[in-house]
Every structure is written in structure tokens, then in C-alpha cells.
Design a protein around this motif. Structure first.
Motif, mmCIF file in Angstrom:
data_model
loop_
_atom_site.group_PDB
_atom_site.id
_atom_site.type_symbol
_atom_site.label_atom_id
_atom_site.label_comp_id
_atom_site.label_asym_id
_atom_site.label_seq_id
_atom_site.Cartn_x
_atom_site.Cartn_y
_atom_site.Cartn_z
ATOM 1 N N VAL A 1 1.623 -1.081 0.112
ATOM 2 C CA VAL A 1 -0.293 0.194 0.350
ATOM 3 C C VAL A 1 0.874 1.392 -0.723
ATOM 4 N N ALA A 2 2.361 0.985 -0.086
ATOM 5 C CA ALA A 2 2.961 1.998 -0.110
ATOM 6 C C ALA A 2 3.870 1.674 -0.271
ATOM 7 N N VAL A 3 5.516 2.837 -0.990
ATOM 8 C CA VAL A 3 6.914 2.051 -1.512
ATOM 9 C C VAL A 3 8.073 3.911 -0.815
ATOM 10 N N PHE A 4 8.929 3.332 -0.615
ATOM 11 C CA PHE A 4 9.424 3.628 0.223
ATOM 12 C C PHE A 4 10.921 3.602 -1.153
ATOM 13 N N VAL A 5 10.866 5.428 -1.301
ATOM 14 C CA VAL A 5 11.614 4.857 -1.884
ATOM 15 C C VAL A 5 14.088 5.872 -1.268
ATOM 16 N N HIS A 6 15.101 4.841 -1.385
ATOM 17 C CA HIS A 6 15.698 4.855 -0.570
ATOM 18 C C HIS A 6 17.032 5.639 -2.090
ATOM 19 N N HIS A 7 18.227 6.135 -1.104
ATOM 20 C CA HIS A 7 19.154 5.362 -2.260
ATOM 21 C C HIS A 7 20.355 4.687 -1.499
ATOM 22 N N GLY B 1 10.777 0.278 11.370
ATOM 23 C CA GLY B 1 9.483 0.428 11.901
ATOM 24 C C GLY B 1 7.802 0.075 10.796
ATOM 25 N N PHE B 2 8.694 0.089 9.698
ATOM 26 C CA PHE B 2 6.959 0.950 8.084
ATOM 27 C C PHE B 2 7.871 -0.688 7.314
ATOM 28 N N ASN B 3 8.037 -2.311 7.366
ATOM 29 C CA ASN B 3 8.213 -2.859 6.579
ATOM 30 C C ASN B 3 6.815 -3.382 6.117
ATOM 31 N N HIS B 4 6.465 -3.740 6.533
ATOM 32 C CA HIS B 4 4.988 -4.489 6.727
ATOM 33 C C HIS B 4 4.024 -3.559 5.335
ATOM 34 N N GLY B 5 3.735 -4.240 4.306
ATOM 35 C CA GLY B 5 2.854 -3.752 3.312
ATOM 36 C C GLY B 5 3.685 -2.716 2.910
ATOM 37 N N THR B 6 4.872 -2.635 2.411
ATOM 38 C CA THR B 6 5.621 -1.232 1.591
ATOM 39 C C THR B 6 6.506 -2.503 1.020
ATOM 40 N N ALA B 7 6.933 -1.015 -0.447
ATOM 41 C CA ALA B 7 7.990 -1.816 -0.611
ATOM 42 C C ALA B 7 9.185 -1.165 -0.388
ATOM 43 N N GLY B 8 10.054 -1.541 -0.528
ATOM 44 C CA GLY B 8 11.655 -0.743 -0.671
ATOM 45 C C GLY B 8 12.442 -0.422 -2.093
ATOM 46 N N ILE B 9 12.462 0.817 -2.440
ATOM 47 C CA ILE B 9 13.139 1.059 -3.911
ATOM 48 C C ILE B 9 14.073 1.631 -3.754
ATOM 49 N N ALA B 10 15.833 1.340 -3.966
ATOM 50 C CA ALA B 10 16.772 1.965 -3.962
ATOM 51 C C ALA B 10 17.282 2.394 -4.991
ATOM 52 N N ALA B 11 17.302 3.996 -5.205
ATOM 53 C CA ALA B 11 17.956 4.060 -6.230
ATOM 54 C C ALA B 11 20.299 4.088 -6.440
ATOM 55 N N ILE B 12 20.653 3.379 -7.206
ATOM 56 C CA ILE B 12 21.866 3.127 -6.780
ATOM 57 C C ILE B 12 23.219 4.246 -7.125
ATOM 58 N N GLY B 13 23.165 4.849 -5.314
ATOM 59 C CA GLY B 13 24.480 6.034 -5.628
ATOM 60 C C GLY B 13 23.843 6.958 -4.332
ATOM 61 N N THR B 14 24.524 7.825 -4.666
ATOM 62 C CA THR B 14 24.437 8.987 -3.374
ATOM 63 C C THR B 14 24.007 10.500 -3.938
ATOM 64 N N PHE B 15 22.377 10.772 -3.953
ATOM 65 C CA PHE B 15 22.016 11.978 -4.005
ATOM 66 C C PHE B 15 21.493 13.320 -2.887
ATOM 67 N N GLY B 16 23.155 13.566 -1.958
ATOM 68 C CA GLY B 16 22.956 14.264 -1.807
ATOM 69 C C GLY B 16 23.104 16.281 -2.066
ATOM 70 N N ALA B 17 22.555 17.458 -1.868
ATOM 71 C CA ALA B 17 21.883 18.990 -2.728
ATOM 72 C C ALA B 17 23.142 18.717 -3.808
ATOM 73 N N GLY B 18 22.322 19.322 -4.861
ATOM 74 C CA GLY B 18 23.046 19.770 -5.887
ATOM 75 C C GLY B 18 24.112 17.865 -6.641
ATOM 76 N N THR B 19 23.162 17.027 -6.136
ATOM 77 C CA THR B 19 23.817 16.442 -6.941
ATOM 78 C C THR B 19 22.216 15.742 -8.810
ATOM 79 N N PRO B 20 23.101 15.378 -9.142
ATOM 80 C CA PRO B 20 21.974 15.468 -10.505
ATOM 81 C C PRO B 20 21.726 14.273 -10.291
ATOM 82 N N VAL B 21 20.466 13.575 -10.651
ATOM 83 C CA VAL B 21 19.766 12.192 -10.315
ATOM 84 C C VAL B 21 19.090 12.183 -11.985
#
Length: 270
Positions: free
Chosen positions: A99-105, A168-188
Motif C-alpha cells: 500500500v506504500a513505496v519507500f524510496v531510498h538511495h 518500523g514500516f516494512n510491512h505492506g510496503t516496498a523499498g526501491i533503492a536508487a543506486i548511488g548517493t543523491f545529496g543536495a546538488g547531485t544530478p539525478v
């Protein structure tokens, strides 16, 4: 002559009844043995089913919704997890629906060739299952800078596999990880955000969830941003920091989330 034929017919019918009874006795005598073998088979299957059902609860079907997106191409985990890297792990655990997706890097270097993404994922897997002693990689999916989507945690990409990506929120969710590091100013890379949108649109569409909506989730862990048992209203397509005290997925990728939500909703036909 007629009397003889009649008598012979009577004896024939009598013999048939006797043989039928004997055959019935033989068959009935075999029933306990047959039932015993059948019981062993049924018990074996029953044990497997009990184990599977404990790890993979059967979900009540959701109403069929009109907002389904096409499934994007997803590279199977067997393409990045070689025999020398894998290890024995327990069966996957499942929830009813996503029911939800969490985006990571992944907080790893950005200067990788896309052909090297499988090696990068193996390194992430080794770190999480080695140093952290997790049973598998935590993310359900990973996306590289060229927009290639990889299956992460085992259990089936079309199922609601319980991940280990958002405390705390692994149930009913999916984790999508962007491979890399995307701090401020980093092109995505645009290919990356397009792939995340397509993946989220498909995954949430299976439950007819609008990527632009909000969802009420209950925390299961005191280490979360919300103490265990607390009900929190979060975006259905959220950054990791919405549920956990972190700067993941980085300021640059976080700033892309509104566009990713809109793009995912468009792909669902909303």
C-alpha cells in the motif's frame, strides 16, 4: 436341454456373485494400506502448506481496480547474485498487499558503469548479510543510473514481500533503492527517476493505490521515526526519511519525489 442351460446359468450367476464378494473383500482389505500411504502424502503436503502459510499468508483479494500500470522489465536476482555470493536463508515473509513505496538511495559511489550494477548490488548484499547479519538484501528493488530495475529481496517481484528497508514500516510496503548517493546538488539521472516511477506505478497499481495519495501506517518498531504502535499518515510514495530519522534518499532525490508521484499516477491512467 433347456433345464440344463437354466441350471448352468444359475451356477454362473452364483459364481460371479462369489467372486465379486471375494474381490470386494480383497479391495477392502487393501484400503487401510492405501489410506496409510495416502495419509503420509497428505501429511507431507499439509506440513509444507502449514510452513508456507505461516511465512506466506494468503491475502484476501482486493477489488479489481482500473488503475493498473504495465509491469516494467525487471532483472531477476539470479543475474546479479552468483553461486559464490549467495547463502542459505529462510523463506521469504509476505504481507497482504503493498500500500506504500519507500524510496531510498544506497549511499554508494555514483561513478559506476551500468554494466557494473550487478557487482555493486552484490557488494550491498554482502554488506547487509555479512556485517549486518541480515537474512537477505533489505531492498525489494534497486534501480541503476541507466534506469535498469533489479529484483532485490527474494520472494517474487509480483508479491508483497516483507522487506528490511524502513525501520518500523516494512510491512505492506516496498523499498526501491536508487543506486548511488543523491545529496543536495547531485544530478539525478532522468532514466533513474522514470524507472522508479514506472516501478511504483505498477507495484501500487496491483493494489489500486494512487501514488499521489496518503496512507495510514502503524509503526512496528521504537527505532522508527514513530514509536511502536503509533499510527502515522504518510505519502503512498515516500522517501525513507518519512518513516525513519535519516537523510536518505538525499535532498536531490527527495526533490524529485513530487514529479515521480505525478509520473507514476499518469502511468496508472489517473
Amino acid at each position: 436341454m433347456r433345464v440344463f442351460r437354466t441350471a448352468r446359468g444359475a451356477w454362473t450367476r452364483l459364481a460371479r456373485r462369489v467372486w465379486t464378494r471375494r474381490a470386494a473383500v480383497v479391495v477392502l482389505g487393501c484400503v487401510p494400506g492405501l489410506l496409510a500411504v495416502l495419509a503420509l502424502v497428505v501429511c507431507a503436503v499439509g506440513v509444507d502448506r502449514r510452513v508456507v502459510e505461516r511465512e506466506r499468508p494468503v491475502a484476501a483479494p482486493l477489488p479489481a481496480g482500473p488503475h493498473r500500470a504495465a509491469r516494467p522489465v525487471i532483472v531477476e536476482r539470479s543475474r546479479w547474485l552468483d553461486a559464490g555470493s549467495t547463502h542459505t536463508q529462510p523463506q521469504a515473509r509476505y504481507d497482504d498487499h503493498v500500500v506504500a513505496v519507500f524510496v531510498h538511495h544506497t549511499d554508494s559511489p555514483n561513478a559506476y558503469k551500468c554494466a557494473d550494477a550487478p557487482r555493486v548490488i552484490r557488494s550491498l548484499y554482502a554488506g547487509q548479510t555479512g556485517v549486518r547479519r541480515w537474512d537477505d538484501i533489505g531492498y525489494n528493488f534497486l534501480v541503476d543510473r541507466c534506469g535498469t530495475i533489479y529484483e532485490g529481496r527474494a520472494g517474487g517481484v509480483d508479491r508483497a514481500v516483507t522487506g528490511a528497508h524502513t525501520q518500523g514500516f516494512n510491512h505492506g510496503t516496498a523499498g526501491i533503492a536508487a543506486i548511488g548517493t543523491f545529496g543536495a546538488g547531485t544530478p539525478v539521472p532522468r532514466a533513474m527517476t522514470e524507472a522508479i516511477a514506472a516501478l511504483a506505478a505498477w507495484k501500487l497499481g496491483l493494489s489500486d493505490v494512487d501514488p499521489r495519495a496518503k496512507v495510514r501506517l502503524v509503526s512496528s518498531n521504537d527505532l522508527s521515526r514513530y514509536t511502536a504502535g503509533t499510527s502515522a499518515v504518510l505519502p503512498t510514495l515516500a522517501g525513507h526519511d518519512a518513516g525513519f530519522m535519516t537523510n536518505c534518499p538525499g535532498a536531490a532525490l527527495t526533490s524529485q519525489l513530487p514529479r515521480i508521484r505525478s509520473r507514476a499516477a499518469h502511468l496508472q491512467g489517473r
